[in-house]
Design a protein around this motif. Structure first.
Motif, PDB file in Angstrom:
ATOM      1  N   ASN A 153      -7.435  -1.850   6.027  1.00  0.00           N
ATOM      2  CA  ASN A 153      -7.674  -2.264   4.645  1.00  0.00           C
ATOM      3  C   ASN A 153      -6.776  -3.402   4.210  1.00  0.00           C
ATOM      4  O   ASN A 153      -7.068  -4.090   3.244  1.00  0.00           O
ATOM      5  CB  ASN A 153      -7.434  -1.096   3.684  1.00  0.00           C
ATOM      6  CG  ASN A 153      -8.519  -0.063   3.769  1.00  0.00           C
ATOM      7  OD1 ASN A 153      -9.655  -0.374   4.109  1.00  0.00           O
ATOM      8  ND2 ASN A 153      -8.174   1.173   3.499  1.00  0.00           N
ATOM      9  N   GLY A 154      -5.650  -3.549   4.881  1.00  0.00           N
ATOM     10  CA  GLY A 154      -4.626  -4.498   4.446  1.00  0.00           C
ATOM     11  C   GLY A 154      -5.127  -5.882   4.110  1.00  0.00           C
ATOM     12  O   GLY A 154      -5.015  -6.323   2.949  1.00  0.00           O
ATOM     13  N   CYS A 200       0.847  -1.198   0.000  1.00  0.00           N
ATOM     14  CA  CYS A 200       0.000   0.000   0.000  1.00  0.00           C
ATOM     15  C   CYS A 200       0.882   1.247   0.000  1.00  0.00           C
ATOM     16  O   CYS A 200       2.077   1.169   0.292  1.00  0.00           O
ATOM     17  CB  CYS A 200      -0.935  -0.022   1.209  1.00  0.00           C
ATOM     18  SG  CYS A 200      -0.125   0.428   2.754  1.00  0.00           S
ATOM     19  N   PRO A 201       0.297   2.393  -0.308  1.00  0.00           N
ATOM     20  CA  PRO A 201       1.114   3.622  -0.361  1.00  0.00           C
ATOM     21  C   PRO A 201       1.446   4.162   1.025  1.00  0.00           C
ATOM     22  O   PRO A 201       2.213   5.112   1.143  1.00  0.00           O
ATOM     23  CB  PRO A 201       0.221   4.601  -1.126  1.00  0.00           C
ATOM     24  CG  PRO A 201      -1.160   4.130  -0.869  1.00  0.00           C
ATOM     25  CD  PRO A 201      -1.086   2.641  -0.736  1.00  0.00           C
ATOM     26  N   THR A 202       0.878   3.588   2.053  1.00  0.00           N
ATOM     27  CA  THR A 202       0.959   4.023   3.468  1.00  0.00           C
ATOM     28  C   THR A 202       0.133   5.291   3.699  1.00  0.00           C
ATOM     29  O   THR A 202      -0.158   6.033   2.756  1.00  0.00           O
ATOM     30  CB  THR A 202       2.407   4.255   3.994  1.00  0.00           C
ATOM     31  OG1 THR A 202       2.888   5.487   3.462  1.00  0.00           O
ATOM     32  CG2 THR A 202       3.330   3.120   3.655  1.00  0.00           C
ATOM     33  N   CYS A 203      -0.242   5.492   4.928  1.00  0.00           N
ATOM     34  CA  CYS A 203      -0.954   6.708   5.335  1.00  0.00           C
ATOM     35  C   CYS A 203      -0.756   6.875   6.837  1.00  0.00           C
ATOM     36  O   CYS A 203       0.089   6.195   7.426  1.00  0.00           O
ATOM     37  CB  CYS A 203      -2.444   6.621   4.963  1.00  0.00           C
ATOM     38  SG  CYS A 203      -3.350   5.413   5.949  1.00  0.00           S
ATOM     39  N   GLY A 242       0.157  -1.513   5.303  1.00  0.00           N
ATOM     40  CA  GLY A 242       0.444  -0.635   6.433  1.00  0.00           C
ATOM     41  C   GLY A 242      -0.409  -0.872   7.668  1.00  0.00           C
ATOM     42  O   GLY A 242       0.029  -0.632   8.788  1.00  0.00           O
ATOM     43  N   CYS A 243      -1.641  -1.365   7.484  1.00  0.00           N
ATOM     44  CA  CYS A 243      -2.500  -1.515   8.664  1.00  0.00           C
ATOM     45  C   CYS A 243      -3.551  -2.587   8.423  1.00  0.00           C
ATOM     46  O   CYS A 243      -3.749  -3.043   7.299  1.00  0.00           O
ATOM     47  CB  CYS A 243      -3.182  -0.186   8.995  1.00  0.00           C
ATOM     48  SG  CYS A 243      -4.580   0.169   7.933  1.00  0.00           S
ATOM     49  N   ARG A 250      -2.216   5.760   9.183  1.00  0.00           N
ATOM     50  CA  ARG A 250      -2.459   4.550   9.986  1.00  0.00           C
ATOM     51  C   ARG A 250      -1.240   3.621  10.024  1.00  0.00           C
ATOM     52  O   ARG A 250      -1.238   2.628  10.741  1.00  0.00           O
ATOM     53  CB  ARG A 250      -3.652   3.779   9.415  1.00  0.00           C
ATOM     54  CG  ARG A 250      -4.951   4.563   9.460  1.00  0.00           C
ATOM     55  CD  ARG A 250      -6.112   3.739   8.921  1.00  0.00           C
ATOM     56  NE  ARG A 250      -7.267   4.588   8.723  1.00  0.00           N
ATOM     57  CZ  ARG A 250      -7.539   5.230   7.592  1.00  0.00           C
ATOM     58  NH1 ARG A 250      -6.727   5.121   6.555  1.00  0.00           N
ATOM     59  NH2 ARG A 250      -8.598   6.001   7.500  1.00  0.00           N
ATOM     60  N   THR A 251      -0.229   3.935   9.210  1.00  0.00           N
ATOM     61  CA  THR A 251       0.961   3.072   9.181  1.00  0.00           C
ATOM     62  C   THR A 251       1.836   3.387  10.391  1.00  0.00           C
ATOM     63  O   THR A 251       2.315   4.512  10.536  1.00  0.00           O
ATOM     64  CB  THR A 251       1.771   3.330   7.886  1.00  0.00           C
ATOM     65  OG1 THR A 251       0.888   3.304   6.788  1.00  0.00           O
ATOM     66  CG2 THR A 251       2.852   2.293   7.690  1.00  0.00           C
TER      67      THR A 251
END
Ligand code: SF4
Length: 431
Positions: free
Chosen positions: A373-374, A336-339, A369-370, A341-342
């Motif tokens: 959604n992961g 994922c692109p991370t956000c 990242g989390c 929540r990472t």
């Protein structure tokens, strides 16, 4: 190629074909990079004469990779090449009477000299013969030139007198059939395949006048030749419709598949975006054009055309095959692109996981990242590495959570252990 065979990757040399050493060396670099068919341009008779030596040296070096001769204007070159290599590419727009490039070329069939210029529509096919320089063997005079008049009725132009004769569509078809027959016989005798390679930028006058430079015109140009091949009971064919405009290329190929089905044809297709450019531009255009069709299930061999050394095209081709999932040659990663929540160092983890697992071809590993959604986004991954809290990671095998709240300092090693336990590990032979 075709049917259930893997989608083949091909490229084309850009050396002078009369430079034997340079062409052989480049072909070998391409093959060692993964190129499965090597195409070589043969603009003149001297080039085609050198093909035999090039092939001999490539074979002597231990490579059995099929070779393809790329021919445009001169049927005699195609016929000669067909006795040497495994496949001959011809361009319907340039190959037969009514070509838009009549009168071009001296030594090089694609090179226009100052005085030779491009023939006008009214010059008829006689200009084609005039335009051939003395350095190559001139093609035999054609029986006649064939054009479609403004009233959409095909005409034949006598190459000597220039007199124009209206003909029926059947007579036009017969003329093309007559011109292709010698090549098809030679190909049949030698087991040589033919690619009917249509380019958006070089459709014949007849096709241009009837359909314009449209996807439909490209399709008709290829089918016209395919029908003639079938009349001669020759089916060792590959078709290609290429354009620098990705949308035109995609539309043309989709239409071709539809039309082939309607006519009971099932020939393998060669995909490519011509003049795609260099660097990122070329890669993106190729990925969009070729990738869209591969995702549709269309295509049997691909050529990425970028303005770089041909061996540079091969990794791009394999990348497109991998990204569309039609030919898996390396480990696939989902991340994922991370956000906000990472809560662990994703980039370091991804880099480390890639370093340790990049040799596990065919395996799909997700790094997310989390847990919001992961797990949902990595549904088809074989293994998952998912952020679970500050500095903590959960590990998954498929959809099953198997190791919880692992400290990120040891999580990558734990993932490798999990892959080993799952029986999916193999040692990296390159190290
Ligand atoms: Fe953000 Fe989680 Fe989506 Fe990654 S998977 S982008 S961390 S919400």
């Amino acid at each position: 190629m075709g049917g259930s065979y893997p989608i083949r990757v091909q490229s084309m040399t850009n050396t002078d074909t009369q430079n034997t050493e340079g062409t052989v060396a480049q072909a070998i670099r391409m093959i060692e990079a993964g190129c499965e068919y090597v195409r070589i341009a043969v603009p003149g008779m001297k080039d085609v004469e050198n093909l035999r030596e090039i092939k001999k040296r490539i074979r002597a070096a231990g490579f059995t990779t099929p070779l393809i001769a790329d021919v445009h204007l001169n049927p005699k070159i195609a016929e000669f090449a067909a006795t040497i290599v495994e496949k001959v590419r011809i361009n319907p727009g340039n190959y037969l009477p009514g070509s838009r490039v009549e009168g071009r070329g001296s030594k090089d069939e694609g090179r226009k000299t100052k005085d030779e210029g491009r023939g006008t529509r009214d010059e008829g096919q006689g200009s084609r013969v005039k335009g051939q320089g003395s350095k190559i063997q001139e093609p035999e005079p054609m029986r006649s030139g064939v054009r479609r008049s403004q009233s959409s009725s095909p005409i034949i132009i006598n190459p000597v007198s220039g007199i124009r004769h209206p003909v029926s569509d059947q007579q036009y078809f017969d003329e093309l059939s007559f011109r292709l027959a010698p090549l098809l016989k030679i190909c049949r005798d030698h087991g040589t395949a033919v690619r009917i390679g249509v380019n958006h930028g070089s459709l014949s006058d007849r096709i241009m006048e009837q359909y314009g430079d449209t996807p439909k015109g490209m399709v008709e140009s290829a089918l016209e030749f395919a029908r003639i091949c079938e009349v001669h009971n020759f089916r060792n064919l590959v078709l290609s419709l290429k354009a620098s405009n990705t949308r035109a290329m995609i539309q043309a190929n989709r239409l071709l598949v539809k039309r082939m089905k309607a006519e009971g044809m099932d020939y393998p297709l060669h995909l490519g975006v011509t003049e795609a450019g260099a660097g990122e531009d070329g890669r993106l255009k190729s990925a969009v054009g070729i990738g869209s069709l591969l995702a549709d299930g269309i295509g049997d061999t691909i050529r990425v055309s970028i303005t770089e050394d041909p061996e540079q095209e091969i990794p791009v081709a394999y990348g497109i095959l991998q990204a569309t999932g039609v030919r898996i040659t390396r480990t696939e990663y989902i991340s994922c692109p991370t956000c906000a929540r990472t809560l662990f160092d994703m980039q370091v983890s991804v880099q480390k996981i890639k370093e340790l697992t990049r040799h596990l071809s065919g395996l799909k590993i997700a790094v997310m990242g989390c847990i919001v959604n992961g797990p949902g986004e990595m549904a088809d991954a074989h293994y998952g590495y998912v952020g679970a809290g500050k500095g903590k990671v959960n590990l998954y095998k498929g959809q099953n959570l198997v190791k919880k709240n692992i400290d990120e300092s040891v999580a990558v090693e734990e993932l490798i252990e999990l892959i080993k336990e799952g029986g999916d590990w193999k040692d990296n032979e390159q190290e």
